[in-house]
Design an enzyme around this catalytic site. Sequence first.
Site, PDB file in Angstrom:
ATOM      1  N   CYS A  66       0.861  -1.186   0.000  1.00 13.77           N
ATOM      2  CA  CYS A  66       0.000   0.000   0.000  1.00 13.77           C
ATOM      3  C   CYS A  66       0.900   1.239   0.000  1.00 13.77           C
ATOM      4  CB  CYS A  66      -0.946   0.022   1.201  1.00 13.77           C
ATOM      5  SG  CYS A  66      -0.124   0.351   2.760  1.00 13.77           S
ATOM      6  N   CYS A  69       3.128   2.166   2.942  1.00 10.46           N
ATOM      7  CA  CYS A  69       4.405   1.464   3.117  1.00 10.46           C
ATOM      8  C   CYS A  69       5.552   2.340   2.621  1.00 10.46           C
ATOM      9  CB  CYS A  69       4.406   0.147   2.355  1.00 10.46           C
ATOM     10  SG  CYS A  69       3.090  -0.994   2.811  1.00 10.46           S
ATOM     11  N   CYS A 138      15.602 -20.470   1.409  1.00  6.57           N
ATOM     12  CA  CYS A 138      15.467 -19.674   2.622  1.00  6.57           C
ATOM     13  C   CYS A 138      16.459 -18.506   2.565  1.00  6.57           C
ATOM     14  CB  CYS A 138      15.730 -20.518   3.875  1.00  6.57           C
ATOM     15  SG  CYS A 138      17.413 -21.161   3.948  1.00  6.57           S
ATOM     16  N   CYS A 141      20.210 -19.154   2.722  1.00  7.16           N
ATOM     17  CA  CYS A 141      20.882 -19.585   1.490  1.00  7.16           C
ATOM     18  C   CYS A 141      21.551 -18.382   0.819  1.00  7.16           C
ATOM     19  CB  CYS A 141      19.883 -20.206   0.521  1.00  7.16           C
ATOM     20  SG  CYS A 141      18.986 -21.625   1.172  1.00  7.16           S
ATOM     21  N   ASP A 517       4.218  24.191 -35.386  1.00  2.46           N
ATOM     22  CA  ASP A 517       5.146  24.761 -36.348  1.00  2.46           C
ATOM     23  C   ASP A 517       4.774  24.161 -37.705  1.00  2.46           C
ATOM     24  OD1 ASP A 517       7.615  25.930 -37.414  1.00  2.46           O
ATOM     25  OD2 ASP A 517       8.250  23.838 -37.568  1.00  2.46           O
TER      26      ASP A 517
END
Length: 822
Positions: A66, A69, A138, A141, A517
Amino acid sequence: MSEEMDKKESCCSTHNCSSSKEPVNSIPEPAGCQDDCCKDTSTDQEHPAVSRSGQKNDYMVHGMDCPACALTIEKAVRSMEGVSQVQVNYSTGKMQVIAPNTLALAALPQTIKKLGYTLEPIQAKGKARVYNIEGMDCGSCARTIENHLKNVPSVSSVSVNFSTGKMTVEHDNSVEDIMKEVSKAGYKASLVSSRKQNVAHRTDRSGWNLVVLSGVFLALAFLGSYANMPPLWLNLLYALSIVIGGYKPAKSAFYALKSRSLDMNVLMTAAVLGAAAIGQWLEGATVVWLFALGNVLQTQSIEKTRNSIRSLMDLAPPEAWVKRGGEWVKKPVEEVSVGDVIVVKPGEKIPLDGEITVGESSVNQAPITGESIPVDKQAGDQVYAGTLNEHGTLEIHVTKLADDTAVAKIIRLVEEAQEQKAPTQAFVDKFAQIYTPIVFIGAILVMVFPPLFSFGTWGEWFYKGLELLVVACPCALVISTPVAIVSAIGNAAKNGVLIKGGAFLEIAGAVQAVAFDKTGTLTEGRPTVTQVIPMEGTEADLLSMARTMEEYSTHPIAQAVVQYADKQNIAAQPGTEYNNIVGKGVQAMIDHQIYYAGNVRLFEELNVPLVSVQNRVKELQEQGNTLVLVGTAKKLLGMIAVSDTIRETSAQALQDLKQVGVKEVIMLTGDNEGTARKIASETDVSRYFANLLPEDKVTAIKKVQAEGKTVAMVGDGINDAPALATADLGIAMGGAGTDTAMETADIVLMADNLEKLPHTIQLSRKALQVIKQNIWFSLIIKFVALILIFPDILTLWLAVLSDTGAALLVILNSMRLLRFKR
């Protein structure tokens, strides 16, 4: 020279200085140039990577669900020591931080992680490369890989992002060496093409998994209440639902509070804890589940909007067939150099910008310019990366690196545009910053004061206060503008139009008059000689003399005279002392005599008798011709009539502009009254200004503005820079072929015609309409929710539904702009 020519030749062309919007101080100023056009009047522009306050660093922030945040992150990062400026853009998911050096940002990833988000540095040009990592399951790692590569001497920096599965490494050794090192750590790495860094990330199912699991426990508890399940078990199931669905928001709320920010996570967590405290376990669990569901749906929707631009990365192929000696070798586009020759077969996309050296074909340029009809191309023609070679094999001489192609610039400019706040968005953000704390304080007062004065029970008013907490977050309101702007800019980009930011989108939606122009915009800009009228001598003598003077001018009309003489095999005479007479013509010394070529005004100032040709001059001008008079300071030797042709798309585009609500279409030209009148009648122009010098065009724009109209100016982005800058909105045409047009204007039409201008204006008007719809809808929903609190009609779960539901509907309404067609 002609009136059309002299108006185009400003002092900038005379002194060889820049007339674009780029800062003049970036170009060495020519000695003796004291004209105003050469003075630096530009705003202060910093180097793209460095500001006066320090170095700019760009990041992707993952996990924002949102707009609040973004505000939380901004506050937290701004409080870090050494950070002078920070800007987080929720719509694009990007953050820019300005700090003295990278050491000052060493703690930035940890700070963002504490807030509940993940950070990914955006790769800068240089030795940094981005890799996809497979096998991580994870966060530890990622740390394993980082720690392993930090011990490799050729690696200067490494950052592994678990949530995106990407690794950014600065290294001196080969890509293969890095892949081997990663495999030693037990994972697999593959290089990501720099063009594809921002392509949509792999779908993250973790959010959905938590929503489903939380919902399962909520459903079990709800059904259990009808099956006479013991209250302890029911509360346990509700608690599990709350913990599973609310862990992430609660974690984010904790760090938001540490940075003194009141975002939706804080308000929702407080409401859920309060509900649990007064025994409303069903309400609390329902609130968490609806909030989590809303966040997942919002994230998915906003990702679709972001991907509308990221998908542009797929336009150009990642590899090209390059000629090496007598063989063709397939190489990544990043490894192809300027000057290389590549081959593109029928049905293939062109990988890089370049010039055709061998072959003929029709090329579909719609992805770049928005043109619906393929363009015939042959040797000598320019082609652009991302366009489709429909038939015929082409050999192309590469003129730009992968990072400098037209499509790369489109992506870069559009992404920058999406990050700029529009005036409406800035206003809404300020409103939200005031609204949220006021309602939050109001919620506390509602919890305390009524029961204190015996106007009900503590539990009753505490519940109403919790409802106010939920209603306090203006998510839908804050998101109402940026998503609409991002969607509209994405739509425009896919149609070959670059809108440089939300502010320009809003102005385009309010435009009442459009000034054009003439030369090169309404007309082809390639004038041709129609008549040669000698007063003395032969046509060949007149053309030879005119060619002598015009050969040193780059103006289209001067070139038309030279080209016509060349076709007639008429050579120039020896000349010296060439001089450009600004706004009037040119002169040169030929056979010890000064000769002039220019407009009627020049010869009138020289007091050359023109009585005998006045009627002929008037007649030719009324037929739409521009005249180049040739003679000395005492007599006229002859005239050359030159005319331009109207673009096929111009008349239709001007009619379409009126249909989409533009009240007035104006033509600005240096041509005479007769030529201007003729062109105006053929193009259905509402009004025209003729006989204009470059500075007169600025005056004409100001005159229309003084009438109370919002004015857009359309030009080529170079000669018309002063008028483009003066207008409320500057629109340049032909951006695919000129870098200057891309840099100078507020809106760039990539095609060299006006075909997409009506679409741009109508899209902008539609975007303003959608923004207004979103704002009013958001405000009405909040207002209704606030009213329904006190009659005990609103419940906590209804309050959450109104908030997340409104935000989702606002996003979906904005996304309609992605599919908008005129």
